[in-house]
Structure formats: C-alpha cells, structure tokens
Design an enzyme around this catalytic site. Structure first.
Site, short mmCIF file in Angstrom:
data_model
loop_
_atom_site.label_atom_id
_atom_site.label_comp_id
_atom_site.label_asym_id
_atom_site.label_seq_id
_atom_site.Cartn_x
_atom_site.Cartn_y
_atom_site.Cartn_z
N ARG A 183 -12.63 -6.18 -19.03
CA ARG A 183 -12.19 -7.53 -19.40
C ARG A 183 -12.65 -8.51 -18.33
NH1 ARG A 183 -6.00 -9.01 -20.15
NH2 ARG A 183 -6.04 -9.06 -17.89
N HIS B 61 0.82 -1.20 0.00
CA HIS B 61 0.00 0.00 0.00
C HIS B 61 0.85 1.26 0.00
CE1 HIS B 61 -3.85 -2.18 1.16
NE2 HIS B 61 -3.92 -1.75 -0.07
N ARG C 119 -8.62 -4.34 -16.19
CA ARG C 119 -8.30 -5.70 -15.73
C ARG C 119 -9.09 -5.97 -14.45
NH1 ARG C 119 -2.72 -4.16 -17.54
NH2 ARG C 119 -1.96 -5.82 -18.90
N ASN D 51 1.54 -9.09 -24.35
CA ASN D 51 2.29 -9.67 -23.22
C ASN D 51 2.22 -11.19 -23.28
OD1 ASN D 51 2.32 -7.02 -22.55
ND2 ASN D 51 0.89 -7.19 -20.84
N ASP D 52 1.01 -11.69 -23.51
CA ASP D 52 0.86 -13.13 -23.60
C ASP D 52 1.18 -13.66 -24.98
OD1 ASP D 52 0.10 -14.20 -21.06
OD2 ASP D 52 -1.69 -12.96 -21.20
N ARG E 9 6.73 -15.26 -19.55
CA ARG E 9 6.92 -13.81 -19.52
C ARG E 9 7.54 -13.32 -18.21
NH1 ARG E 9 0.57 -11.77 -19.64
NH2 ARG E 9 1.03 -10.08 -18.24
N CYS F 24 -3.32 -3.81 -26.61
CA CYS F 24 -3.31 -3.34 -25.22
C CYS F 24 -2.18 -3.94 -24.39
CB CYS F 24 -4.66 -3.61 -24.56
SG CYS F 24 -5.06 -5.35 -24.42
N GLU G 187 -4.42 -13.31 -27.88
CA GLU G 187 -3.16 -13.44 -27.14
C GLU G 187 -2.62 -14.86 -27.15
OE1 GLU G 187 -3.79 -11.89 -23.19
OE2 GLU G 187 -5.74 -12.86 -22.99
#
Ligand code: PEP
Ligand code: MG
Length: 588
Positions: A341, A198, A305, A461-462, A472, A509, A438
């Site tokens: 998503r 946090h 996300r 990314n994927d 990754r 994205c 992806e």
C-alpha cells in the site's frame, strides 16, 4: 464459565496496561531494579588518561553490543536485530566522539560527565518532539549512554536472573529484553513504554507475553509475588486467588489445544462446508511478522502498510533502499502476492511530516498527500516497480475519494514505467493497481472506481469512522464506532455487489475481519478475500471451514433488514449458537 470482562471487572488485585505481546503466563515475579547511575562531575588532571579511558569504555561497550547483536540475530528476524546495529553505529559516530573528546580537553571534567551531558542533549531533542516513536528511540539512546558510563566506571551490569520468571521493570531496553530471554524469562511488565517500544516489539518477536505502560507495576509488585500476565488483554493479577489461578490455567490449556488444532489447518483452504473458498491474506505492519505469515498459512499479503517502514526507520528511505525492502518481502512470500500500500501518511500516522491541520483525518492524508508530494510518491512508485521483477507485487492506493485521484496516480505510475524502461530496468509492466475503499464517496461510487483499477480492498477501520463521523481513536465517542451498524453493513454489501458487477475482486483488510463475530456476515455478503493479522488467521480459517455459505447468505440478508446495531449483533450471536460454532473470543 465467566468471561474475561467479568473476571477483570471483579478483580481487586489487577493492574492494567497495554497488551504488548500475546500469551498468558502464571509464575513468580522478579523486580528488575536498575542501579541508579551516579555521575562524577569532578575535575581531571590527566587529559590523555581520561581520553584513553573513554576509548576503552567505548571499545568495551561495542564488544558488549556486538555480543547482544549476534544473540539477537540468532533469536529473531534480521530487521529486528538491526536495532542493535543502529546502537553500534552511534558508538561509531565521529561527530559525537570528537565533541566529547574536545570537551574533555576544554572543560577538564570527568569523561562520564561529558558523555552524559552530550548524549542527553540528543535525548532531550527527541523527547521534546512529542512523538511517541521519537521518545521510544530516546530511551534506546539512554541505554548506550548508560553502557558507556558504566564501562567508564568499570562496573558490571546485572542481566542474569533466575530462570522462568516474569520480569518487572520501570523500563526495559532492547538489550535487557534480549539478555533476559537467555534466562527463559516468561513474561515482561513495564511501567513505561507503548506498543512501539522496542521491548514490546522484541517480546512479540520472541513470543514472550508482555504488558507495558502500566504506570506503577513496579510499585505494586514485590519480588516473589505470583502473577498472572495476560498479554492478550493487557492485565496483570497480583497474588491471584485459587479461583483466578484455576480460571487462567483452564484458559492456558484451551489455548494450547486450540493452537495445536490450528497448526493442522495451515495448509488447508478456508472453504465453507458447501465449497465457497475465501482467500486468506495477511496484514503486515512490521517486517518481523513475515515469519508468522508463512507459518500460519496465509495465501499472500493483502496489506503491507509501508508507512510503518517510515515509523521503524524514522525517515524516508531512498528509492533503492525501499526497492530492497519490497524485493525482500516479495521474495519471502513468492509466488503468493504481496500487496504494497502506498504511504498512508497523515491523519494520525507518521507525524514527522507535520502539517498543522484543524482536522487531520479529513485533511491531507493518503493519496491526497502523495499527489501533493509528487517526488515522494514517484520515489515509492519507482521502488515498487523495481521490486516487481517476480511479478507477485500489487500496488494499492489509500484514502481514495475521487476518480481523478486514481487517474492522476495511474498517470504517475505510467511516467515511472517509461523512465524505468529508458533506464533499462526490468519490472512487471502489468503490475496490478488497486484502491482502498475507506471513504463513503468511494464506497458509493464503487462500480465506477472499480472500472479504473484491478482490485479493491475495503478498509473498515476508516470506512466506519467516516460513515459514523466518529474519530477511530477517540474514547469519548467509541460507543458510536459501530462495526455492525446497519449503515456499515449495508455499505459493505453495496461495495461487494458493485465490485462483482465490475468483475473485480474485493478484499476486506480492516480490523473488522479480525472480529470472529463478523466472519459469517462477511462471508455471506460475498467478500472474496480477507486480510488480517497473521496471528489471528488460523482462528478465522477454523470458523470459515465450519460455515455453510448458503446459511451465511441468509444471515446476511436478514442483517440487511435490521435497523440497529444491537439487532445485528444478536442475529450474529444466535447464528454461532444455532450452528454450534465456538468463537475464538470466548476462548482467549
Ligand atoms: C483501514 O482503514 O481499515 C485500513 C486497513 O487502513 P489503516 O488501518 O492502515 O488506516
Ligand atoms: Mg485506512
């Protein structure tokens, strides 16, 4: 001028950590040493007095936390400030309080001993879960425990420091972070903690550069040392040389010039010099980022996300709670679109939902997991539909690898729509449904998949991890994680071409869109939308506005003939030089 990499490679006075909140700052250090709490485990004679002391200590702790909570609400977004609300709720937990009181009666020990013991039990359970998220929450609980004990011991807590310093501490609680911000603290450095701590999240919200997880900064830094904190790259330079100070002062100056220039771009479109407009959307991971989405001029949210909500809350929210979160977000960006998503759980994400899988990245993840857990999936679909009254919500499915997954998901969405009609709920009956591309099988079948949905979004990314067969997150093989590998570039080209053939929009994205080197290539390939972290968006827009679409198309064609990553990156570098475009990476 030297690059950051060179500077850090040569520096003997560096400490390395995790870049937790961006920004560069040069000033003096303040070592924040928390007084170690000694616990008295002696016997008590007067039970009633002990219970009264406990009651007073809890009341005082509540008063302090309420003050911090209202300070937090002034300084940051409500969702972030809710950390303190959650701490206040623990102080009101009747089970915890009655356990402590019962033990005082039975064991006749000092309340501070029982408070410490009782609350530590919860903490141990959290730490043992081996989840970094839970471990971070355990340290939040430590804060409450210490607050009650300190109030039982009637001690004061030091939170006021001389203004304008960098605070270094083993650990910082959210309350410390907020309280220090009153003294105009310039930066935070901690030994422990990760990106999800946090203190890190709050630093980002308050725009204070921070480097966390340094392991030993408190050992190497002394009070009054001069420090350079680089929250972009996660480095600290202790007692820097004049050369280092000059270098970083120059960076700070460039950065503020750049930021001033970027502000002017806020309401201007990302249009190339010859008129090709790219829609600029934002990726939102934590709700706190929404302010940046608006101030940095994004045209909507291209990726929200939702599994991050689970990370933040630590549990699955109910249908209505989800609907409220999604509605609030949709209202904040209205009339721009909000692409929600579906929960992308599995792989390395949200491990509370634990399965023991030998290859989690190839296992029950994203849409696969949702189709195995229909109730969970339908709860989210119903919440998304309930939140869609303003008609600016789109729903996107992650990790799709076959047409049948899309068809099954669409069936469930139709089922939910029917239920909601019966329940007389108002929602967007034509809500747009999209998929992430992806997985290589989806990329190869783009045209057929595109016919089933309203839009596509490429998750590089994927996609890169699956094309290159390289985890990754695995450092050992990170050399092979090549976003400019010809196979990746050709796959991207294929996806865009096939989406165009199916007359569907395609956005990108993944993090590749945040790499300024990739921008001319992506524009040249013909991507319609880019969705990136809102803090990077203005930098990308600046580059797009200096490009010629015709030239980027030629660049893309040339890259499609290459056989190695190196050939492609050389072409991209040359493109920037030949066209005199400055890359952000060269500045920050
Ligand atoms: C991606 O894979 O590129 C993506 C955007 O999704 P995530 O990073 O959440 O897996
Ligand atoms: Mg992904």
């Amino acid at each position: 001028m030297k690059s950051f990499i060179q500077i850090y490679k040569e520096a003997k006075n560096k400490i390395v950590g995790i870049a937790a909140a961006p920004g560069i700052v040069i000033t003096k250090a303040y070592l924040f040493n928390k007084e170690k709490i000694e616990i008295n485990n002696g016997e008590i004679t007067d039970i009633e007095e002990a219970k009264r002391n406990l009651e007073e200590a809890i009341a005082k702790s509540k008063k302090e936390l309420n003050k911090i909570f209202s300070l937090a609400k002034e300084k940051m977004e409500a969702t972030r400030a809710a950390i303190f609300e959650a701490q206040l709720m623990i102080l009101d937990d009747p089970v915890l309080l009655s356990n402590i009181n019962l033990r005082i009666e039975k064991e006749r020990k000092q309340p501070e001993y029982i408070v410490n013991d009782e609350i530590s039990k919860y903490q141990q359970l959290m730490i043992l879960s081996h989840e970094s998220y839970m471990a971070e929450r355990a340290s939040d609980i430590e804060d409450i425990k210490n607050r009650i004990i300190r109030n039982l011991q009637k001690k004061r807590w030091q939170s006021k420091i001389i203004s304008d310093l960098i605070v270094i501490s083993e650990n910082l609680t959210p309350a410390d972070t907020i309280l220090f911000s009153r003294c105009n603290v310039q930066g935070f450095i901690t030994d422990h903690g990760g990106l999800t701590s946090h203190a890190a999240i709050i630093s980002r919200s308050l725009n204070i550069p921070a480097v966390v997880g340094t392991h030993n900064a408190t050992k190497h830094i002394k009070d009054g040392d001069t420090l350079i904190v680089d929250g972009f790259h996660g480095y600290i330079l202790v007692n820097p040389s004049q050369d280092q100070i000059d270098y970083f002062n120059n960076k700070i100056e460039k950065l503020s010039e750049l930021q001033a220039g970027l502000k002017e771009l806020k309401d201007k479109p990302a249009t190339t010099t010859d008129g090709r407009e790219i829609t600029m959307l934002a990726n939102v991971d934590v709700t706190g980022e929404i302010d940046l989405v608006i101030t940095n001029g994004a045209q909507g949210i291209g990726l929200y996300r939702t599994e991050q909500v689970l990370e933040e809350l630590g549990e699955f929210p109910s249908e209505n709670e989800q609907a409220r979160i999604y509605s609030n977000l949709s209202a904040r960006v209205y009339p721009s679109p909000l692409t929600i998503r579906a929960f992308d759980i599995g792989g390395d994400k949200f491990k509370f939902f634990a399965f023991d899988e030998p290859n989690p990245f190839l296992g029950l993840r994203g849409i696969r997991l949702l189709l195995e857990n229909i109730t969970l999936f339908k709860t989210q679909i119903r919440a998304v539909l309930k939140a869609s009254k303003n008609k600016n919500i789109e729903y996107m499915l992650p990790m799709v690898s076959t047409i049948s997954e899309i068809r099954r998901a669409k069936q469930l969405i139709e089922e939910c729509k029917k239920e909601l009609i019966q329940e007389k709920e108002i929602f967007d009956k034509n809500i747009k449904i999209g998929i992430m591309i992806e997985v290589p099988s989806a990329a190869l079948m783009t045209y057929e998949l595109a016919l089933e949905v309203d839009f596509l979004s490429i998750g590089t990314n994927d996609l890169i991890q699956y094309i290159m067969a390289v985890d990754r997150g695995n450092d050992l093989v990170s050399d092979l994680y090549q976003e400019f590998h010809p196979s990746v570039v050709r796959t991207l080209y294929h996806i865009v071409k096939e989406a165009d053939r199916a007359h569907k929009t395609v956005s990108l994205c993944g993090e590749m869109a945040a790499d300024t080197l990739a921008i001319p290539l992506l524009v040249g390939i013909g991507i319609h939308h880019l969705s990136i972290s809102p803090s990077i968006l203005p930098y990308t827009k600046r580059i797009i506005r200096s490009l010629s679409f015709e030239k980027t198309k030629k660049l893309a064609e040339a890259c499609l003939t290459c056989s190695t990553e190196k050939e492609i990156t050389e072409k991209l570098d040359k493109f920037f030089k030949d066209n005199s475009i400055t890359r952000t990476r060269n500045i920050i």
